[in-house]
Design a protein around this motif. Structure first.
Motif, PDB file in Angstrom:
ATOM      1  N   HIS A  11       0.848  -1.192   0.000  1.00 16.75           N
ATOM      2  CA  HIS A  11       0.000   0.000   0.000  1.00 16.75           C
ATOM      3  C   HIS A  11       0.882   1.239   0.000  1.00 16.75           C
ATOM      4  O   HIS A  11       1.745   1.373   0.878  1.00 16.75           O
ATOM      5  CB  HIS A  11      -0.875  -0.033   1.260  1.00 16.75           C
ATOM      6  N   ARG A  12       0.706   2.116  -0.982  1.00 14.14           N
ATOM      7  CA  ARG A  12       1.562   3.311  -1.036  1.00 14.14           C
ATOM      8  C   ARG A  12       0.739   4.564  -1.344  1.00 14.14           C
ATOM      9  O   ARG A  12      -0.247   4.492  -2.104  1.00 14.14           O
ATOM     10  CB  ARG A  12       2.668   3.140  -2.073  1.00 14.14           C
ATOM     11  N   PRO A  13       1.148   5.697  -0.761  1.00 16.35           N
ATOM     12  CA  PRO A  13       0.433   6.944  -1.061  1.00 16.35           C
ATOM     13  C   PRO A  13       0.829   7.458  -2.441  1.00 16.35           C
ATOM     14  O   PRO A  13       1.977   7.299  -2.852  1.00 16.35           O
ATOM     15  CB  PRO A  13       0.897   7.893   0.051  1.00 16.35           C
ATOM     16  N   VAL A  68       5.950  11.890  -4.197  1.00 18.32           N
ATOM     17  CA  VAL A  68       7.061  11.179  -4.844  1.00 18.32           C
ATOM     18  C   VAL A  68       7.879  10.437  -3.791  1.00 18.32           C
ATOM     19  O   VAL A  68       8.292  11.026  -2.788  1.00 18.32           O
ATOM     20  CB  VAL A  68       7.962  12.171  -5.619  1.00 18.32           C
ATOM     21  N   ASP A  69       8.098   9.133  -4.031  1.00 17.27           N
ATOM     22  CA  ASP A  69       8.922   8.325  -3.130  1.00 17.27           C
ATOM     23  C   ASP A  69      10.381   8.489  -3.572  1.00 17.27           C
ATOM     24  O   ASP A  69      10.888   7.742  -4.408  1.00 17.27           O
ATOM     25  CB  ASP A  69       8.478   6.856  -3.197  1.00 17.27           C
ATOM     26  N   LEU A  70      11.034   9.512  -2.997  1.00 15.69           N
ATOM     27  CA  LEU A  70      12.390   9.864  -3.411  1.00 15.69           C
ATOM     28  C   LEU A  70      13.397   8.758  -3.099  1.00 15.69           C
ATOM     29  O   LEU A  70      14.298   8.494  -3.910  1.00 15.69           O
ATOM     30  CB  LEU A  70      12.795  11.169  -2.727  1.00 15.69           C
ATOM     31  N   THR A  71      13.222   8.118  -1.970  1.00 16.16           N
ATOM     32  CA  THR A  71      14.143   7.025  -1.583  1.00 16.16           C
ATOM     33  C   THR A  71      14.118   5.919  -2.630  1.00 16.16           C
ATOM     34  O   THR A  71      15.161   5.448  -3.082  1.00 16.16           O
ATOM     35  CB  THR A  71      13.743   6.455  -0.203  1.00 16.16           C
ATOM     36  N   ILE A 128      15.748   7.062  -5.955  1.00 10.21           N
ATOM     37  CA  ILE A 128      17.215   7.065  -5.901  1.00 10.21           C
ATOM     38  C   ILE A 128      17.754   5.634  -5.941  1.00 10.21           C
ATOM     39  O   ILE A 128      18.726   5.350  -6.645  1.00 10.21           O
ATOM     40  CB  ILE A 128      17.725   7.838  -4.648  1.00 10.21           C
ATOM     41  N   GLN A 129      17.091   4.732  -5.199  1.00 10.05           N
ATOM     42  CA  GLN A 129      17.509   3.317  -5.194  1.00 10.05           C
ATOM     43  C   GLN A 129      17.450   2.747  -6.613  1.00 10.05           C
ATOM     44  O   GLN A 129      18.404   2.121  -7.083  1.00 10.05           O
ATOM     45  CB  GLN A 129      16.581   2.508  -4.293  1.00 10.05           C
ATOM     46  N   LEU A 176      20.169   4.189  -8.821  1.00 16.61           N
ATOM     47  CA  LEU A 176      21.483   3.570  -8.566  1.00 16.61           C
ATOM     48  C   LEU A 176      21.591   2.219  -9.257  1.00 16.61           C
ATOM     49  O   LEU A 176      22.605   1.920  -9.907  1.00 16.61           O
ATOM     50  CB  LEU A 176      21.706   3.401  -7.057  1.00 16.61           C
ATOM     51  N   ALA A 219       2.657  10.542   5.273  1.00 20.09           N
ATOM     52  CA  ALA A 219       2.250   9.507   4.316  1.00 20.09           C
ATOM     53  C   ALA A 219       3.303   8.411   4.338  1.00 20.09           C
ATOM     54  O   ALA A 219       4.491   8.692   4.172  1.00 20.09           O
ATOM     55  CB  ALA A 219       2.138  10.106   2.928  1.00 20.09           C
ATOM     56  N   SER A 220       2.887   7.191   4.580  1.00 12.22           N
ATOM     57  CA  SER A 220       3.827   6.072   4.673  1.00 12.22           C
ATOM     58  C   SER A 220       3.480   4.955   3.709  1.00 12.22           C
ATOM     59  O   SER A 220       2.334   4.813   3.310  1.00 12.22           O
ATOM     60  CB  SER A 220       3.823   5.493   6.091  1.00 12.22           C
ATOM     61  N   GLU A 221       4.501   4.188   3.373  1.00 15.16           N
ATOM     62  CA  GLU A 221       4.299   3.009   2.519  1.00 15.16           C
ATOM     63  C   GLU A 221       4.234   1.789   3.438  1.00 15.16           C
ATOM     64  O   GLU A 221       5.041   1.669   4.357  1.00 15.16           O
ATOM     65  CB  GLU A 221       5.476   2.891   1.566  1.00 15.16           C
ATOM     66  N   ILE A 222       3.284   0.917   3.170  1.00 22.21           N
ATOM     67  CA  ILE A 222       3.117  -0.269   4.022  1.00 22.21           C
ATOM     68  C   ILE A 222       3.154  -1.530   3.166  1.00 22.21           C
ATOM     69  O   ILE A 222       2.530  -1.579   2.096  1.00 22.21           O
ATOM     70  CB  ILE A 222       1.782  -0.195   4.801  1.00 22.21           C
ATOM     71  N   ARG A 266       7.345   2.504   6.129  1.00 25.99           N
ATOM     72  CA  ARG A 266       8.330   3.588   6.224  1.00 25.99           C
ATOM     73  C   ARG A 266       7.700   4.874   5.711  1.00 25.99           C
ATOM     74  O   ARG A 266       6.887   4.834   4.773  1.00 25.99           O
ATOM     75  CB  ARG A 266       9.608   3.254   5.452  1.00 25.99           C
ATOM     76  N   VAL A 282       7.113   8.115   3.622  1.00 29.12           N
ATOM     77  CA  VAL A 282       7.466   8.486   2.244  1.00 29.12           C
ATOM     78  C   VAL A 282       7.497  10.011   2.097  1.00 29.12           C
ATOM     79  O   VAL A 282       8.387  10.559   1.458  1.00 29.12           O
ATOM     80  CB  VAL A 282       6.457   7.866   1.254  1.00 29.12           C
ATOM     81  N   ILE A 326       3.030  15.883   4.492  1.00 27.65           N
ATOM     82  CA  ILE A 326       2.164  16.908   3.905  1.00 27.65           C
ATOM     83  C   ILE A 326       2.021  18.020   4.942  1.00 27.65           C
ATOM     84  O   ILE A 326       1.540  17.781   6.049  1.00 27.65           O
ATOM     85  CB  ILE A 326       0.790  16.310   3.526  1.00 27.65           C
ATOM     86  N   VAL A 348       4.227  19.293  -0.126  1.00 26.74           N
ATOM     87  CA  VAL A 348       4.543  17.878   0.112  1.00 26.74           C
ATOM     88  C   VAL A 348       6.057  17.741   0.139  1.00 26.74           C
ATOM     89  O   VAL A 348       6.724  17.994  -0.856  1.00 26.74           O
ATOM     90  CB  VAL A 348       3.926  16.981  -0.986  1.00 26.74           C
ATOM     91  N   PRO A 400       9.268  15.304   0.564  1.00 21.05           N
ATOM     92  CA  PRO A 400       9.655  13.879   0.600  1.00 21.05           C
ATOM     93  C   PRO A 400      10.570  13.550   1.765  1.00 21.05           C
ATOM     94  O   PRO A 400      11.374  14.389   2.187  1.00 21.05           O
ATOM     95  CB  PRO A 400      10.361  13.681  -0.745  1.00 21.05           C
ATOM     96  N   VAL A 408      13.619  11.287   2.860  1.00 18.76           N
ATOM     97  CA  VAL A 408      14.686  10.490   2.243  1.00 18.76           C
ATOM     98  C   VAL A 408      15.341   9.602   3.301  1.00 18.76           C
ATOM     99  O   VAL A 408      15.821  10.090   4.324  1.00 18.76           O
ATOM    100  CB  VAL A 408      15.742  11.403   1.573  1.00 18.76           C
ATOM    101  N   ASP A 409      15.332   8.301   3.043  1.00 17.65           N
ATOM    102  CA  ASP A 409      15.952   7.327   3.953  1.00 17.65           C
ATOM    103  C   ASP A 409      17.409   7.122   3.511  1.00 17.65           C
ATOM    104  O   ASP A 409      17.695   6.369   2.575  1.00 17.65           O
ATOM    105  CB  ASP A 409      15.169   6.007   3.895  1.00 17.65           C
ATOM    106  N   LYS A 417      18.907   3.486   3.617  1.00 13.07           N
ATOM    107  CA  LYS A 417      18.499   2.619   2.507  1.00 13.07           C
ATOM    108  C   LYS A 417      19.267   2.949   1.240  1.00 13.07           C
ATOM    109  O   LYS A 417      19.672   2.051   0.494  1.00 13.07           O
ATOM    110  CB  LYS A 417      16.991   2.781   2.250  1.00 13.07           C
ATOM    111  N   ILE A 418      19.444   4.244   0.992  1.00 20.47           N
ATOM    112  CA  ILE A 418      20.173   4.673  -0.208  1.00 20.47           C
ATOM    113  C   ILE A 418      21.632   4.234  -0.124  1.00 20.47           C
ATOM    114  O   ILE A 418      22.206   3.734  -1.097  1.00 20.47           O
ATOM    115  CB  ILE A 418      20.035   6.203  -0.404  1.00 20.47           C
ATOM    116  N   ALA A 455      21.879   0.570  -0.775  1.00 21.74           N
ATOM    117  CA  ALA A 455      21.704   0.292  -2.213  1.00 21.74           C
ATOM    118  C   ALA A 455      22.978   0.648  -2.966  1.00 21.74           C
ATOM    119  O   ALA A 455      23.427  -0.105  -3.845  1.00 21.74           O
ATOM    120  CB  ALA A 455      20.522   1.072  -2.759  1.00 21.74           C
ATOM    121  N   GLY A 456      23.590   1.789  -2.601  1.00 19.58           N
ATOM    122  CA  GLY A 456      24.824   2.233  -3.252  1.00 19.58           C
ATOM    123  C   GLY A 456      25.953   1.238  -3.043  1.00 19.58           C
ATOM    124  O   GLY A 456      26.658   0.871  -3.992  1.00 19.58           O
TER     125      GLY A 456
END
Lengths: 116, 148
Positions: A63-65, A82-85, A88-89, A92, B49-52, B101, B103, B106, B115, B117, B119-120, B123-124, B127-128
């Motif tokens: 579920h995402r906004p 926008v899910d910036l994280t 960026i992932q 990359l 606003a979070s992603e689940i 987490r 996202v 607002i 809005v 964003p 930034v985690d 996580k970045i 990934a890097g």
């Protein structure tokens, strides 16, 4: 007109405007709007997307906004979330794939040159 | 026979319990799950606003059978009627997990709605490091292969 700083829920209770895409028993891709929130003179309607995968022995849900619909004096504006994280992932990973592909092509070309 | 029916009903009960537990996963799909309640401080109101993501599953198994009579016991029971030894067993198990987490945030203020964003960085960075490591490993292998 609401008082400054006050919050009220325009649509109490359930979600509204659920739009189902690719809906079947196993996979469901839905768009949902959360109940509207009135802050100052603005009406905010947050929107989201849900991916549901159902199995007879379990389930998976993502579920995402997606956006916030802002309504002020009859004017409607859509602000995307926008899910910036994640961007960026993905960037990359994409960059890594591109770099590896380019290097492998260059090496392949060099080998062909050596052989010829 | 009674044991088998007892096992079957017990297994069905457990399966129903687990299926109810899996139904709870669907609460993550409710529209209000990703947006928090608005919090007001001064002239500003904030909604996160979070992603689940949530998932789970369960499984069960049952087995019945009769034990074969050992050859040495066959002689002892030959005079009487042989009693078959039946037995059975079953098991139910399940598991699940969920993650969430933030996202974006607002912000509703006197200037309007913005809005921002979230930034985690961890996580970045992960990934890097993963991408960089994979690239280095592949490049080494390619160099070794080209030297051969």
């Amino acid at each position: 007109m609401q008082e400054h700083g006050s919050i009220s829920h325009a649509n109490q209770g359930m979600a509204k405007g659920v739009d189902m895409r690719g809906s079947n028993d196993l996979v469901q891709w839905q768009k949902a709007s959360v109940r509207s929130v009135v802050v100052h003179d603005l009406t905010l309607t947050p929107q989201s997307q849900v991916l549901t995968v159902r199995f007879p022995w379990g389930a998976f849900i993502w579920h995402r906004p997606t956006a916030v619909q802002v309504e002020q004096n009859g004017r409607v504006e859509m602000l995307p979330i926008v899910d910036l994280t994640r961007l960026i992932q993905l960037g990359l990973v994409g960059l890594g794939v591109v770099v590896i592909t380019v290097i492998s092509f260059v090496q392949l070309a060099r080998r062909k040159e050596k052989v010829s | 026979m009674e044991t088998i029916s007892n096992l079957l009903t017990l297994s069905q009960k457990r399966e129903e319990q687990l299926s109810r537990a899996v139904e709870k996963i669907y609460s993550a799909a409710q529209p209000g799950a990703v947006y928090s309640e608005p919090v007001t401080a001064g002239n500003y109101t904030v909604i996160t606003a979070s992603e689940i993501a949530a998932g789970g599953g369960f499984g069960s198994g049952l087995g019945f059978g009769s034990a074969p009579t050992p050859p040495e016991q066959q002689g002892e029971t030959s005079g009487r009627e042989a009693q078959p030894t039946n037995g059975g067993g079953g098991g139910v198990g399940g598991g699940g997990g969920s993650s969430g987490r933030p996202v974006a945030i607002i912000i509703i203020g006197p200037d309007g709605v913005t809005v921002k964003p979230v930034v985690d960085v961890t996580k970045i960075a992960l990934a890097g490091v993963t991408v960089w490591g994979t690239m280095l490993m592949l490049l080494r292998r390619m160099r070794k292969a080209s030297k051969r």
